[in-house]
Design a protein around this motif. Structure first.
Motif, PDB file in Angstrom:
ATOM      1  N   PHE A 150       1.032  -1.204   0.185  1.00  0.00           N
ATOM      2  CA  PHE A 150      -0.003  -0.042  -0.111  1.00  0.00           C
ATOM      3  C   PHE A 150       1.601   1.647  -0.109  1.00  0.00           C
ATOM      4  O   PHE A 150       1.937   1.627   0.612  1.00  0.00           O
ATOM      5  CB  PHE A 150      -0.523   0.060   1.107  1.00  0.00           C
ATOM      6  N   GLU A 151       0.408   2.366  -0.335  1.00  0.00           N
ATOM      7  CA  GLU A 151       1.587   3.621  -1.005  1.00  0.00           C
ATOM      8  C   GLU A 151      -0.027   4.982  -0.826  1.00  0.00           C
ATOM      9  O   GLU A 151      -0.238   4.974  -0.617  1.00  0.00           O
ATOM     10  CB  GLU A 151       1.392   4.207  -1.932  1.00  0.00           C
ATOM     11  N   VAL A 152       1.059   5.202   0.614  1.00  0.00           N
ATOM     12  CA  VAL A 152       1.047   6.911   0.931  1.00  0.00           C
ATOM     13  C   VAL A 152       1.772   8.064   0.486  1.00  0.00           C
ATOM     14  O   VAL A 152       2.596   7.624   0.593  1.00  0.00           O
ATOM     15  CB  VAL A 152       0.657   7.048   2.565  1.00  0.00           C
ATOM     16  N   SER A 153       1.516   8.563  -0.758  1.00  0.00           N
ATOM     17  CA  SER A 153       1.642   9.629  -0.833  1.00  0.00           C
ATOM     18  C   SER A 153       1.860  11.073   0.267  1.00  0.00           C
ATOM     19  O   SER A 153       0.621  11.621   0.614  1.00  0.00           O
ATOM     20  CB  SER A 153       2.032  10.374  -2.110  1.00  0.00           C
ATOM     21  N   TYR A 154       3.267  11.741   0.008  1.00  0.00           N
ATOM     22  CA  TYR A 154       2.727  12.872   1.411  1.00  0.00           C
ATOM     23  C   TYR A 154       3.291  14.278   0.154  1.00  0.00           C
ATOM     24  O   TYR A 154       3.057  15.674   1.184  1.00  0.00           O
ATOM     25  CB  TYR A 154       4.518  13.205   2.136  1.00  0.00           C
ATOM     26  N   SER A 155       3.498  14.727  -1.077  1.00  0.00           N
ATOM     27  CA  SER A 155       3.180  15.888  -1.465  1.00  0.00           C
ATOM     28  C   SER A 155       2.029  17.052  -1.666  1.00  0.00           C
ATOM     29  O   SER A 155       1.929  18.303  -1.013  1.00  0.00           O
ATOM     30  CB  SER A 155       3.391  16.026  -3.293  1.00  0.00           C
TER      31      SER A 155
END
Length: 288
Positions: A150-155
């Motif tokens: 699972f991916e969580v991006s922060y930008s």
């Protein structure tokens, strides 16, 4: 020494902007980045899956990674935004042009299918809006068993205060369900100013609900396991030479990782990993 990766740098037709992002990633200490092509199918008209540009056409010379003696490695990734099951075509040959395949489901049914059925490497979690469903243990555990992350991006959290709240809330809900397993943190950066260094990203992971160890793995060894999963997926179906794929094979990925770890090239002769790699919950299937 840890090998850091950012597996989500958004593709931009502006060559100078994209080159600036990659140069900044190398300066921050990332040894590998993936250029992400986002594909959002529409039911109203037929759309073609994007074709990845050769890296040599995007960047004149790959920058050297800070603290290392070799240039940064750049991969290609496709992310399919799904609002309908027909948006993902399991056997689409166009997908094989990419090193990594990700999906971002928008409904609970599609999230369940992505975790349990779809042959993908990454399931993206939306960070720009409140999720219309809650995470359930069954599909989460199914994804963990299959080696899907699972991916969580922060930008998005950097750009807007509202999206910052959504990012933190959605990430915390995910961590409550998956207990920090099979999670990667990436930037989804559109420009260089949106990138953060590996240790800053680790600190963000703590804010998202990851433990200190899981937060470090989310930018290093778990990303490494994603690449092994992708390589094994292509190796188990057919080799790149027979499909015409530009994606890396298991052999190429293992060679790349051994180089990053400083291992002798004499050990880089097998067509598959010599043994389990990555965290125990992300080791590639032994049958491949």
């Amino acid at each position: 020494m840890s090998v850091f990766m950012d597996l989500n740098v958004l593709f931009s037709p502006d060559r100078n902007r994209l080159q600036g992002v990659i140069e900044t990633a190398a300066h921050l200490g990332f040894s590998t980045v993936a250029i992400n092509y986002v594909f959002e199918p529409s039911s109203k008209k037929k759309q073609e899956v994007p074709v990845p540009c050769p890296i040599s056409e995007l960047i004149d010379q790959l920058p050297v990674v800070q603290g290392r003696s070799r240039p940064i490695r750049v991969l290609n990734r496709l992310t399919v935004l799904m609002s309908d099951s027909s948006h993902f075509r399991p056997s689409a040959p166009e997908y094989r042009r990419f090193d990594l395949l990700a999906v971002q489901p928008t409904t609970e049914k599609l999230f369940h299918a992505a975790c349990m059925l779809y042959d993908v490497d990454i399931v993206c979690i939306s960070v720009t809006e409140k999720l219309p469903f809650i995470f359930k243990r069954a599909p989460i555990n199914g994804a963990v068993e299959r080696g899907v992350v699972f991916e969580v991006s922060y930008s998005a959290a950097i750009r807007d205060a509202t999206m910052r709240r959504y990012t933190i809330a959605n990430a915390v809900c995910l961590m409550d369900s998956c207990k920090g397993k099979n999670v990667i943190l990436s930037s989804a950066a559109e420009k260089a100013l949106e990138l953060r260094g590996p240790y800053d990203v680790t600190n963000l992971g703590l804010l998202f609900g990851l433990s200190d160890g899981d937060a470090k793995e989310a930018v290093s060894s778990t990303c490494r396991a994603v690449l092994l999963h992708a390589g094994n997926k292509y190796y188990s179906t057919s080799t790149a030479s027979t499909t015409g794929s530009t994606a890396m094979s298991t052999t190429a990925i293992v060679m790349m990782m051994k180089e990053d770890e400083g291992q002798p090239s004499a050990k880089r002769c097998s067509g598959r990993p010599s043994g389990p790699s990555g965290p125990p919950h992300l080791r590639p299937p032994s049958s491949v």
